[in-house]
Scaffold this active site. Structure first.
Site, PDB file in Angstrom:
ATOM      1  N   ASP A  81       0.838  -1.192   0.000  1.00 21.59           N
ATOM      2  CA  ASP A  81       0.000   0.000   0.000  1.00 21.59           C
ATOM      3  C   ASP A  81       0.877   1.247   0.000  1.00 21.59           C
ATOM      4  OD1 ASP A  81       0.721  -0.756   2.714  1.00 21.59           O
ATOM      5  OD2 ASP A  81      -0.625   0.815   3.422  1.00 21.59           O
ATOM      6  N   GLU A 140       0.099  -0.794   5.773  1.00 24.05           N
ATOM      7  CA  GLU A 140       1.103  -0.255   6.685  1.00 24.05           C
ATOM      8  C   GLU A 140       0.982   1.250   6.774  1.00 24.05           C
ATOM      9  OE1 GLU A 140       4.977   1.368   8.116  1.00 24.05           O
ATOM     10  OE2 GLU A 140       3.932   1.751   6.237  1.00 24.05           O
TER      11      GLU A 140
END
Length: 379
Positions: A81, A140
């Site tokens: 991400d 994250e």
């Protein structure tokens, strides 16, 4: 060099798969077939689909890939991400381009580039050399509720426990290889609220001003010295990051006042301990405090893993990385509960910035470094 071991090609394909946090779908599709073709057992799963709280960031996709069943168990960890690109890029943030020896695109540094490198490195190591796991999350940069922690639960159920983990966060500062992270400070966020009684400023005896109480609370907190640091960590610090009253009128005593605080702390403390200490101060003066621990401090003392990382980096770059605990949090704060963890990756100068970019040569060298780590771990 075949496509499967070319980190430039793989990084380009990962950047092109838009994956603003929380990530699912296409960015994981970009790596799954090649991992399976190389003999990795790949498990993908979604966590958080049934979480009613949007602040927790679900749903999130996670991937665990493992190859080998004997020898030492070395794992790489990272996240696919990325943060939103923002406006003002010279080119499309998700249309990667190589210009002047640099690969541009959101995630080039943080941290699709490193994931491309450790996948490519794993492909270059014989399948019977040892056990390799790739621990890859899609959360994250967000709440980190349904990402690595969910992966760790899955790993426990599968009896998949690495002996050492390398997290590919961008740790280098001025040149590739100058810095690695052997620990990180913990983080706890806190919200203080003080309620009073609204009234006219000309009749203060008929009201109860919460601002004065909040100021008293914040002054007492500001006077706290948590510690003076340790051999590996700087002093812990508590910072007030917001004060809010929401009172548009000059002649009204407000009914409530609030503040937000953030504390970054070293391994002399726990987040809960700090929140409890500050809650006692808030309650003493008529306030309340809510604390959320986003990660505890961790330290992997210098030893086998840090030596292995330093030796591998030096063998490729001629530079021996300095051990550091500076910077923000990463998913290493969770993974450190499993085994020794060290973070090492690309130069962090452009992460989260417009026109994020990585040197093509650094991607090639980082792949060589990660391959050298595996060879040393399995020697």
């Amino acid at each position: 060099m075949t496509q499967s071991t070319d980190p430039i090609d793989l990084a380009t394909r990962l950047i092109a798969a838009k994956s603003v946090t929380p990530a699912t779908g296409a960015v994981f599709d970009a790596i799954t077939p090649m991992l399976e073709a190389a003999g990795f057992a790949v498990t993908r799963f979604i966590d958080g689909s049934d979480d009613p709280d949007p602040e927790n960031g679900g749903p999130v996709e996670n991937l665990l890939a493992t190859r080998g069943s004997g020898g030492r168990h070395f794992a790489f960890a990272g996240h696919l991400d990325v943060v939103p690109p923002g406006e003002g890029w010279e080119s499309d943030a998700f249309a990667p381009e190589i210009r002047g020896g640099l690969l541009y695109g959101r995630g080039a540094v943080d941290m699709k580039g490193a994931i491309a490198c450790f996948i490519a490195a794993a492909m270059r190591v014989p399948a019977d050399a040892g056990t390799i796991s790739l621990i890859i999350t899609g959360d994250e940069e967000g709440a980190a509720i349904h990402g690595t922690r969910a992966l760790m639960r899955h790993m426990a159920d599968a009896s998949c426990t690495p002996e050492m983990i390398l997290v590919g966060e961008p740790t280098s500062v001025n040149r590739l290889g100058d810095t690695m992270k052997i620990g990180r400070r913990g983080s706890v966020n806190m919200w203080i609220r003080v309620d009073g009684t609204q009234g006219h400023v000309a009749y203060p005896h008929l009201a109860d001003n919460p601002i004065a109480k909040l100021v008293t609370i914040l002054n007492e907190i500001a006077a706290i010295e948590l510690d003076q640091g340790t051999d590996w960590f700087q002093p812990s610090n508590i910072e007030t990051t917001d004060i809010a009253v929401g009172n548009p009128a000059h002649n009204v005593i407000p009914k409530s006042a609030s503040a937000r605080l953030s504390c970054r702390f070293n391994d002399l403390h726990t987040g809960t301990e700090i929140a409890d200490r500050l809650r006692a101060i808030a309650e003493k003066h008529g306030g309340t405090l809510k604390g959320v621990v986003s990660g505890e401090a961790f330290l992997t003392p210098p030893g086998e893993l840090s030596n292995l990382v330093q030796d591998a980096v030096e063998s490729v770059t001629g530079v021996r990385p300095e051990a550091s605990t500076s910077g923000g949090t990463s998913d290493a704060r969770f993974l450190s509960a499993l085994c020794p963890v060290v973070e090492f990756g690309l130069i962090n100068a452009t992460m989260h910035k417009l026109d994020e970019a990585v040197a093509v040569a650094d991607l090639e060298n980082l792949t060589d470094i990660y391959e050298a780590m595996l060879n040393r771990a399995f020697a």
